[in-house]
Design a protein around this motif. Sequence first.
Motif, PDB file in Angstrom:
ATOM      1  N   GLU A  56     145.124 -97.570  38.639  1.00 11.38           N
ATOM      2  CA  GLU A  56     146.047 -96.768  39.461  1.00 11.38           C
ATOM      3  C   GLU A  56     145.668 -96.779  40.934  1.00 11.38           C
ATOM      4  OE1 GLU A  56     148.832 -95.792  38.083  1.00 11.38           O
ATOM      5  OE2 GLU A  56     147.990 -96.615  36.235  1.00 11.38           O
ATOM      6  N   HIS A  57     146.704 -96.696  41.756  1.00 11.25           N
ATOM      7  CA  HIS A  57     146.561 -96.443  43.193  1.00 11.25           C
ATOM      8  C   HIS A  57     146.046 -95.010  43.346  1.00 11.25           C
ATOM      9  CE1 HIS A  57     148.065 -95.636  47.317  1.00 11.25           C
ATOM     10  NE2 HIS A  57     148.154 -96.935  47.469  1.00 11.25           N
ATOM     11  N   HIS A  58     145.311 -94.738  44.415  1.00 12.89           N
ATOM     12  CA  HIS A  58     144.792 -93.375  44.628  1.00 12.89           C
ATOM     13  C   HIS A  58     145.908 -92.323  44.549  1.00 12.89           C
ATOM     14  CE1 HIS A  58     141.224 -95.274  47.003  1.00 12.89           C
ATOM     15  NE2 HIS A  58     141.127 -95.457  45.711  1.00 12.89           N
ATOM     16  N   LEU A  70     156.293 -93.167  35.763  1.00  8.13           N
ATOM     17  CA  LEU A  70     155.973 -94.538  36.167  1.00  8.13           C
ATOM     18  C   LEU A  70     155.909 -94.603  37.676  1.00  8.13           C
ATOM     19  CD1 LEU A  70     158.154 -97.016  34.068  1.00  8.13           C
ATOM     20  CD2 LEU A  70     155.721 -96.460  33.795  1.00  8.13           C
ATOM     21  N   ASP A  71     154.793 -95.129  38.173  1.00  9.09           N
ATOM     22  CA  ASP A  71     154.670 -95.419  39.593  1.00  9.09           C
ATOM     23  C   ASP A  71     155.283 -96.805  39.802  1.00  9.09           C
ATOM     24  OD1 ASP A  71     153.870 -96.359  42.032  1.00  9.09           O
ATOM     25  OD2 ASP A  71     151.790 -95.697  41.869  1.00  9.09           O
ATOM     26  N   ALA A  72     156.475 -96.817  40.382  1.00 12.10           N
ATOM     27  CA  ALA A  72     157.209 -98.090  40.529  1.00 12.10           C
ATOM     28  C   ALA A  72     157.144 -98.622  41.958  1.00 12.10           C
ATOM     29  CB  ALA A  72     158.655 -97.907  40.091  1.00 12.10           C
ATOM     30  N   ALA A  73     156.123 -98.175  42.716  1.00  8.21           N
ATOM     31  CA  ALA A  73     156.018 -98.602  44.125  1.00  8.21           C
ATOM     32  C   ALA A  73     155.996-100.114  44.259  1.00  8.21           C
ATOM     33  CB  ALA A  73     154.772 -97.999  44.769  1.00  8.21           C
ATOM     34  N   GLN A  74     155.378-100.802  43.284  1.00  9.20           N
ATOM     35  CA  GLN A  74     155.284-102.266  43.381  1.00  9.20           C
ATOM     36  C   GLN A  74     156.213-102.961  42.397  1.00  9.20           C
ATOM     37  OE1 GLN A  74     153.634-103.709  45.746  1.00  9.20           O
ATOM     38  NE2 GLN A  74     152.420-101.987  46.489  1.00  9.20           N
ATOM     39  N   ASN A 118     153.097-107.897  51.920  1.00 11.89           N
ATOM     40  CA  ASN A 118     154.322-107.208  51.496  1.00 11.89           C
ATOM     41  C   ASN A 118     154.077-106.063  50.531  1.00 11.89           C
ATOM     42  OD1 ASN A 118     156.430-108.973  52.820  1.00 11.89           O
ATOM     43  ND2 ASN A 118     155.147-110.482  51.789  1.00 11.89           N
ATOM     44  N   GLY A 119     152.916-106.084  49.861  1.00 15.54           N
ATOM     45  CA  GLY A 119     152.576-104.962  48.982  1.00 15.54           C
ATOM     46  C   GLY A 119     152.347-103.699  49.801  1.00 15.54           C
ATOM     47  N   ALA A 120     151.868-103.865  51.036  1.00 22.30           N
ATOM     48  CA  ALA A 120     151.632-102.699  51.896  1.00 22.30           C
ATOM     49  C   ALA A 120     152.953-102.188  52.443  1.00 22.30           C
ATOM     50  CB  ALA A 120     150.687-103.055  53.032  1.00 22.30           C
ATOM     51  N   LYS A 163     159.546 -88.345  50.716  1.00 23.65           N
ATOM     52  CA  LYS A 163     158.977 -89.180  51.791  1.00 23.65           C
ATOM     53  C   LYS A 163     158.560 -90.546  51.275  1.00 23.65           C
ATOM     54  CE  LYS A 163     155.470 -86.969  53.285  1.00 23.65           C
ATOM     55  NZ  LYS A 163     154.367 -86.209  53.872  1.00 23.65           N
ATOM     56  N   GLY A 164     158.245 -90.622  49.991  1.00 17.96           N
ATOM     57  CA  GLY A 164     157.755 -91.886  49.438  1.00 17.96           C
ATOM     58  C   GLY A 164     157.126 -91.651  48.082  1.00 17.96           C
ATOM     59  N   THR A 165     156.546 -92.714  47.546  1.00 17.62           N
ATOM     60  CA  THR A 165     155.940 -92.647  46.212  1.00 17.62           C
ATOM     61  C   THR A 165     154.908 -91.521  46.130  1.00 17.62           C
ATOM     62  OG1 THR A 165     156.153 -95.044  46.140  1.00 17.62           O
ATOM     63  CG2 THR A 165     154.745 -94.040  44.475  1.00 17.62           C
ATOM     64  N   THR A 166     154.064 -91.429  47.155  1.00 18.07           N
ATOM     65  CA  THR A 166     152.986 -90.442  47.137  1.00 18.07           C
ATOM     66  C   THR A 166     153.555 -89.041  46.996  1.00 18.07           C
ATOM     67  OG1 THR A 166     151.674 -91.886  48.524  1.00 18.07           O
ATOM     68  CG2 THR A 166     150.984 -89.576  48.437  1.00 18.07           C
ATOM     69  N   ILE A 224     151.384 -93.834  34.837  1.00 20.24           N
ATOM     70  CA  ILE A 224     150.918 -95.226  34.830  1.00 20.24           C
ATOM     71  C   ILE A 224     151.706 -96.027  35.852  1.00 20.24           C
ATOM     72  CG2 ILE A 224     150.972 -97.348  33.392  1.00 20.24           C
ATOM     73  CD1 ILE A 224     148.909 -95.720  32.159  1.00 20.24           C
ATOM     74  N   THR A 225     151.033 -96.990  36.455  1.00 20.29           N
ATOM     75  CA  THR A 225     151.750 -97.868  37.374  1.00 20.29           C
ATOM     76  C   THR A 225     152.513 -98.934  36.594  1.00 20.29           C
ATOM     77  OG1 THR A 225     151.558 -99.043  39.446  1.00 20.29           O
ATOM     78  CG2 THR A 225     149.900 -99.586  37.800  1.00 20.29           C
ATOM     79  N   TYR A 226     153.707 -99.239  37.050  1.00 23.21           N
ATOM     80  CA  TYR A 226     154.512-100.288  36.407  1.00 23.21           C
ATOM     81  C   TYR A 226     153.877-101.641  36.727  1.00 23.21           C
ATOM     82  CZ  TYR A 226     158.992-102.237  34.694  1.00 23.21           C
ATOM     83  OH  TYR A 226     159.968-102.883  33.980  1.00 23.21           O
ATOM     84  N   VAL A 227     153.585-101.834  38.041  1.00 25.28           N
ATOM     85  CA  VAL A 227     152.947-103.080  38.505  1.00 25.28           C
ATOM     86  C   VAL A 227     151.734-102.689  39.349  1.00 25.28           C
ATOM     87  CG1 VAL A 227     153.223-105.098  40.009  1.00 25.28           C
ATOM     88  CG2 VAL A 227     155.129-104.367  38.544  1.00 25.28           C
ATOM     89  N   SER A 228     150.601-103.334  39.079  1.00 25.55           N
ATOM     90  CA  SER A 228     149.391-103.016  39.848  1.00 25.55           C
ATOM     91  C   SER A 228     149.466-103.615  41.246  1.00 25.55           C
ATOM     92  CB  SER A 228     148.163-103.566  39.118  1.00 25.55           C
ATOM     93  OG  SER A 228     147.105-103.747  40.037  1.00 25.55           O
ATOM     94  N   GLY A 271     160.872 -96.431  49.919  1.00 21.12           N
ATOM     95  CA  GLY A 271     161.856 -97.282  50.597  1.00 21.12           C
ATOM     96  C   GLY A 271     161.224 -98.419  51.380  1.00 21.12           C
ATOM     97  N   HIS A 272     160.071 -98.151  52.002  1.00 20.28           N
ATOM     98  CA  HIS A 272     159.524 -99.150  52.930  1.00 20.28           C
ATOM     99  C   HIS A 272     158.956-100.378  52.243  1.00 20.28           C
ATOM    100  CE1 HIS A 272     155.120 -98.437  52.459  1.00 20.28           C
ATOM    101  NE2 HIS A 272     155.546 -97.291  51.972  1.00 20.28           N
ATOM    102  N   LYS A 273     158.749-100.298  50.929  1.00 26.59           N
ATOM    103  CA  LYS A 273     158.249-101.475  50.199  1.00 26.59           C
ATOM    104  C   LYS A 273     159.406-102.290  49.616  1.00 26.59           C
ATOM    105  CE  LYS A 273     153.975 -99.121  48.825  1.00 26.59           C
ATOM    106  NZ  LYS A 273     152.933 -99.764  49.604  1.00 26.59           N
ATOM    107  N   MET A 274     160.625-101.824  49.822  1.00 23.82           N
ATOM    108  CA  MET A 274     161.805-102.517  49.280  1.00 23.82           C
ATOM    109  C   MET A 274     162.781-102.850  50.414  1.00 23.82           C
ATOM    110  SD  MET A 274     163.522 -99.281  47.232  1.00 23.82           S
ATOM    111  CE  MET A 274     165.069-100.084  46.876  1.00 23.82           C
TER     112      MET A 274
HETATM  113  N1  PLP Z   1     151.445 -96.598  44.225  1.00 21.87           N
HETATM  114  C1  PLP Z   1     151.272 -97.902  44.388  1.00 21.87           C
HETATM  115  C2  PLP Z   1     151.126 -98.785  43.188  1.00 21.87           C
HETATM  116  C3  PLP Z   1     151.244 -98.443  45.688  1.00 21.87           C
HETATM  117  O1  PLP Z   1     151.069 -99.749  45.848  1.00 21.87           O
HETATM  118  C4  PLP Z   1     151.404 -97.581  46.789  1.00 21.87           C
HETATM  119  C5  PLP Z   1     151.304 -98.103  48.156  1.00 21.87           C
HETATM  120  O2  PLP Z   1     150.740 -99.136  48.413  1.00 21.87           O
HETATM  121  C6  PLP Z   1     151.604 -96.225  46.551  1.00 21.87           C
HETATM  122  C7  PLP Z   1     151.611 -95.762  45.260  1.00 21.87           C
HETATM  123  C8  PLP Z   1     151.809 -95.257  47.674  1.00 21.87           C
HETATM  124  O3  PLP Z   1     153.014 -95.537  48.330  1.00 21.87           O
HETATM  125  P1  PLP Z   1     153.406 -94.748  49.660  1.00 21.87           P
HETATM  126  O4  PLP Z   1     152.241 -94.901  50.586  1.00 21.87           O
HETATM  127  O5  PLP Z   1     154.639 -95.457  50.147  1.00 21.87           O
HETATM  128  O6  PLP Z   1     153.644 -93.335  49.292  1.00 21.87           O
END
Ligand code: PLP
Length: 413
Positions: free
Chosen positions: A129-131, A206-210, A36-38, A99-102, A177-181, A231-234
């Motif tokens: 951090e996520h890439h 804040l990267d709130a993707a997770q 579900n994280g993906a 389009k998304g977090t990225t 910074i990411t909110y949740v790793s 959107g796709h992670k929620m």
């Molecule tokens: N940041 C974090 C913490 C993530 O987990 C992800 C995706 O796994 C992203 C950023 C990138 O999200 P997206 O691919 O939806 O742009």
Amino acid sequence: MERTAVLEQFDVDKVREDFPILTRTVNGKPLVYLDNGATTQKPKQVIDAIVNYYTQLNSNVHRGVHHLSQIATDAFEATRRKLRPFIKAAHEHEIILTKGTTESINLVASCYGKAFVKTGDEIIISAMEHHSNIVPWQILCEERGAVLHVVPINDAGELDMDAYRSLLNERTKMVAITYVSNALGTINPVKEIIALAHDAGASVLLDAAQAIQHLSIDVQALDVDFLAFSGHKMYGPTGIGVLYGKEKWLNAMPPYQSGGEMIKEVAFAQTTYNDLPFKFEAGTPNIEAGICLAHAIDYISALGLDNIAAYEHDLLEYATQQLLTIPSLRVVGTAREKSSVISFLLDGAHPYDVGVILDKLGIAVRTGHHCTQPLMDRFCIPGTVRASIALYNTKEDIDTLVAGVQRAAAMLL
Ligand code: PLP
């Protein structure tokens, strides 16, 4: 409500009925979806809304006088209206649909960077951090001659807050910074991080993707400058995401992309830009996904994020306990504050091989570096097996996972 009362009232069987994909089999076994994280699976309320969009509404937005264009525009803007109270933003126009977090993070790195970052300035990120929250800042630093600093973490996967404090200074322009790793599940102390950054005169993204699907977020109480999520992670569609930004920053930043929608007037001599939020929304957006994200927000809101978090946390504790009964298993990421992600390794087995065996048993987990290569380097590991829990997972899912990992251990070690 008491935690036990919440857990008793959370009707996971009823929730599961909303997710048609959960009834399918994979490799002849009932699907156990723990990736579900993906991306999360979608409830029928969202799927039905997608069908409804293409059968009843399909039309371009913000452009036509005709009926379909107007109702599509209303539905698209209704999502923005819904997002405002969902994250407690002060204004609807502080919500940019991306389009998304990225893309949201790239937008800030590019536009805030152009407006505010110059040679010798500093940007702070963290080791977890996520890439997506590393590379845009690296590119910005390269372009502007700025310096990137990284907050280290301890062995449990928690930020070293003393190191963070000592990195902040008057040259710091941004803390991202990411909110949740996504790889460790660590929930970072974001309120403190933001307050310290502001004391130093820096902004915070804040990267709130997770986080957005697990925790209720109040951007005004946090006083965060920018918030990014997908959107796709929620439980919503792919191809839509959100950038929240404080009005004062968004107004001071140049546009990200250019073309239709983001303009007020175009002449060959000069172009003027549209007002917020459209200044940052060039071109035809993902209309279908934008409209249907509202249904995901309704879904989450009806269940209540606090109830979801309590239910998922209970499953996380159960999963951690059960997995740790396997002698060769080591959990990576043992922060005191954790979201429902559990990363682990079987000593002596490659995570990929564990993942392949689990897949044969119908269990979907993520294996590898989880787009956090520097974090894996920090732990001197090639990757982990990651089970990420959502609101429709059950104790039976966890039992199946544990039995699968035991089987993998018997085969591989
Ligand atoms: N940041 C974090 C913490 C993530 O987990 C992800 C995706 O796994 C992203 C950023 C990138 O999200 P997206 O691919 O939806 O742009």
